[in-house]
Design a protein around this motif. Structure first.
Motif, PDB file in Angstrom:
ATOM      1  N   ALA A 177      -5.829  -1.111   5.153  1.00 27.41           N
ATOM      2  CA  ALA A 177      -6.532  -0.959   3.877  1.00 27.41           C
ATOM      3  C   ALA A 177      -7.548   0.170   3.945  1.00 27.41           C
ATOM      4  N   SER A 184      -8.125   1.527   0.219  1.00 26.64           N
ATOM      5  CA  SER A 184      -7.789   0.521  -0.785  1.00 26.64           C
ATOM      6  C   SER A 184      -8.962  -0.429  -1.018  1.00 26.64           C
ATOM      7  N   LEU A 230       0.809  -1.210   0.000  1.00 28.06           N
ATOM      8  CA  LEU A 230       0.000   0.000   0.000  1.00 28.06           C
ATOM      9  C   LEU A 230       0.847   1.267   0.000  1.00 28.06           C
ATOM     10  N   ALA A 256      -5.753   3.482   3.772  1.00 25.81           N
ATOM     11  CA  ALA A 256      -5.289   3.752   2.411  1.00 25.81           C
ATOM     12  C   ALA A 256      -6.441   3.890   1.422  1.00 25.81           C
TER      13      ALA A 256
END
Length: 212
Positions: A72, A77, A21, A75
């Motif tokens: 995650a 993501s 990431l 980020a």
């Protein structure tokens, strides 16, 4: 954010994800050989005395899978899916791995890698045979699931892949019969194409000196 880790199974997946990431993280190596995970200052952070552990401001998160979800989300993501059903699928694979595949792959990892490292003697043949039998049982389930799928959830890489695959980099050295499961091999080869998966741990002075 500060990530406490050691170069062992569970921390590996958090480090691999963090590297993938590209998050700004301060890595803190916890030397298990020196018992740093049992020191009062570390137990004040994680009373379980385990790694990894993430400190993000006032938030302290134990357990590798939970840390991956947090990273995650930080980020933004898609590795942590937006849809509720896909999130349930990720959690299902987290649970399946911890109760089944990783449980027995981890036993082989302990017998072949941790015992020599810790000076605990040779692998126990009966425990190896038992763990290999269960590994085959659960790897067969994974192999069947992967037929017709690129990744565990389908076409897209997710946190489930980072979690379930974490024992497989050690398959050869830990006598896991991975080669018997071609779909699992194919899937793990895809993970191995990711730089952060192959080399997840940050550089340390000791490692740099050893490689000089």
């Amino acid at each position: 954010m500060k990530l406490y880790y050691a170069e062992t199974l569970s921390p590996r997946k958090t480090c691999a994800l963090a590297q993938y990431l590209g998050l700004p993280i301060d890595y803190a190596f916890v030397d298990l050989r020196r018992g740093e995970h049992t020191r009062p200052d570390y137990l004040a952070i994680n009373p379980n005395g385990k790694v990894p552990c993430l400190v993000d401001g006032e938030k302290v998160i134990w357990e590798a899978d939970a840390i991956m979800c947090h990273l995650a989300q930080r980020a933004e993501s898609p590795l942590w899916p937006r849809g509720a059903q896909q999130q349930i699928d990720v959690v299902r694979w987290f649970s399946w791995n911890s109760q089944h595949l990783l449980r027995h792959a981890g036993a082989l990892y302990f017998e072949y890698l941790i015992k020599p490292w810790a000076g605990l003697g040779e692998p126990d043949a009966s425990k190896v045979a038992e763990a290999q039998g269960f590994f085959r049982k659960h790897a067969a389930v994974l192999d069947q699931h992967l037929k017709g799928r690129k990744w565990l959830l389908g076409d897209d890489l997710s946190l489930a892949d980072f979690s379930v695959g974490i024992s497989l980099p050690y398959a050869k050295n830990a006598a896991m019969p991975l080669e018997e499961f071609p779909e699992v091999v194919r899937w793990h080869d895809q993970l191995n194409a990711i730089d952060a998966w192959r080399d997840p741990f940050p550089a340390r002075q000791e490692r740099a000196a050893a490689n000089a």
